[in-house]
Write an enzyme that holds these catalytic residues in place. Structure first.
Site, PDB file in Angstrom:
ATOM      1  N   HIS A 158       0.854  -1.194   0.000  1.00  0.00           N
ATOM      2  CA  HIS A 158       0.000   0.000   0.000  1.00  0.00           C
ATOM      3  C   HIS A 158       0.888   1.240   0.000  1.00  0.00           C
ATOM      4  O   HIS A 158       1.589   1.522   0.972  1.00  0.00           O
ATOM      5  CB  HIS A 158      -0.898  -0.054   1.244  1.00  0.00           C
ATOM      6  N   HIS A 176       3.735   0.697   3.025  1.00  0.00           N
ATOM      7  CA  HIS A 176       3.697  -0.384   4.016  1.00  0.00           C
ATOM      8  C   HIS A 176       3.027  -1.599   3.399  1.00  0.00           C
ATOM      9  O   HIS A 176       2.491  -1.534   2.286  1.00  0.00           O
ATOM     10  CB  HIS A 176       2.963   0.064   5.289  1.00  0.00           C
ATOM     11  N   ASP A 207       0.121  -4.445   4.167  1.00  0.00           N
ATOM     12  CA  ASP A 207      -0.998  -4.805   5.034  1.00  0.00           C
ATOM     13  C   ASP A 207      -1.136  -6.319   5.049  1.00  0.00           C
ATOM     14  O   ASP A 207      -1.461  -6.943   4.037  1.00  0.00           O
ATOM     15  CB  ASP A 207      -2.283  -4.135   4.540  1.00  0.00           C
ATOM     16  N   LYS A 209       7.243 -17.092 -27.007  1.00  0.00           N
ATOM     17  CA  LYS A 209       6.975 -16.117 -28.053  1.00  0.00           C
ATOM     18  C   LYS A 209       5.527 -16.271 -28.512  1.00  0.00           C
ATOM     19  O   LYS A 209       5.122 -17.321 -28.994  1.00  0.00           O
ATOM     20  CB  LYS A 209       7.909 -16.323 -29.237  1.00  0.00           C
ATOM     21  N   ASP A 255       2.537 -15.181 -31.085  1.00  0.00           N
ATOM     22  CA  ASP A 255       2.442 -14.619 -32.427  1.00  0.00           C
ATOM     23  C   ASP A 255       1.586 -13.369 -32.345  1.00  0.00           C
ATOM     24  O   ASP A 255       0.561 -13.352 -31.674  1.00  0.00           O
ATOM     25  CB  ASP A 255       1.808 -15.650 -33.363  1.00  0.00           C
TER      26      ASP A 255
HETATM   27 MN    MN Z   1      -2.774   0.162   4.435  1.00  0.00          MN
END
Ligand code: MN
Length: 279
Positions: free
Chosen positions: A43, A49, A51, A231, A233
């Site tokens: 967040h 931070h 959560d 890969k 196309d």
């Molecule tokens: Mn938070």
């Protein structure tokens, strides 16, 4: 203000934020049987931070971990206990608008199930939870323990600690938050790339034309650690964003903007600063 509503609901204006409303039938899911979910949301609020949320008793018990988890058992990561979040919050990714509680971008950094080692309600009430995680990034044994740090005031401070097992790694060798910064849902990063009037202007104008790097034949794979991608196309398209206007070019420089209006709209919606994208 509705005094019976939860702290989660009181803090939010659901006319403005796209975060989920609380389930109307809170408690119904308490009877749900099966695995208990966990989620870690990265967040980018005023302070970045993580959560950390554990499903328990029909809700998501939640802690804000400023530094995020560490696989090193010697790292005791501060985890500030915060209000319960509704179970539907576990899938939330997006931008909480400016001026709203927790304004900033949210990605699902990890998700999976958690397995408490003891009666989880009793362990939670006593302030010491021992559990195993089975996530996309985090696994093995962990502990969340309530602490009484000096100066913590009335804040409910806990510590998130990796237990010693075969998945523990010293922080001098590996930082999982640095090595794996991306969303497990979209692969997106919290890169703060979106235009913000307060951001410094990039140095100089972007070039009007751009030659992408092309694949070349080799007889052997390169030495060392490397990855490959399948890969697909299709068309390799370069996007030039200049003063919010998007133009699309083939790798040979042909302007395909008119041929791909949907992609133009989608890139415009990202509100990027002047840049080139190759994809
Ligand atoms: Mn938070």
């Amino acid at each position: 203000m509705d005094k019976t509503s939860s702290e989660y609901t009181r803090k939010r204006n659901f006319d403005v934020t796209s975060e989920p409303k609380e389930e109307a039938l809170r408690g119904r899911s308490k009877k749900a049987v099966g695995a208990l979910r966990f989620v870690i949301q990265k967040h980018d609020a005023r302070n970045l931070h993580y959560d950390f949320r554990l499903e328990l008793d029909g809700t998501l018990k939640s802690w804000a971990v400023p530094k995020g988890p560490s696989l090193d058992p010697q790292d005791k990561r501060l985890a500030i206990h915060v209000e319960d979040h509704p179970l539907s919050y576990a899938a939330f990714e997006g931008r909480i608008p400016r001026g709203q509680y927790g304004a900033g971008d949210v990605i699902v950094w990890d998700q999976g199930i958690w397995q408490p080692h003891d009666d989880p309600l009793k362990a939670y009430a006593s302030g010491k939870l021992k559990f195993s995680l089975v996530g996309e990034k985090l696994s093995g044994d962990w502990t969340l323990v309530r602490t009484r740090l000096k100066g913590s005031g009335d804040k409910d401070h806990w510590l998130l600690i990796k237990e010693r097992d075969e998945l523990a790694r010293p922080s001098s060798e590996y930082s999982i938050v640095e090595a794996q910064p991306q969303s497990v849902i979209t692969g997106a990063l919290l890169a703060r790339v979106k235009a913000n009037p307060r951001d410094p202007k990039p140095d100089g104008p972007i070039p009007d034309v751009f030659k992408p790097q092309l694949a070349t034949w080799v007889s052997e794979p390169p030495s060392g650690d490397w990855l490959y991608e399948i890969k697909f196309d299709g068309y390799r398209i370069l996007a030039r964003i200049k003063c919010a206007a998007v133009r699309l070019y083939t790798r040979n420089g042909h302007d395909w903007t008119e041929k791909m209006p949907l992609q133009v709209k989608a890139i415009e919606a990202l509100e990027l600063q002047d840049s080139w994208l190759d994809g």
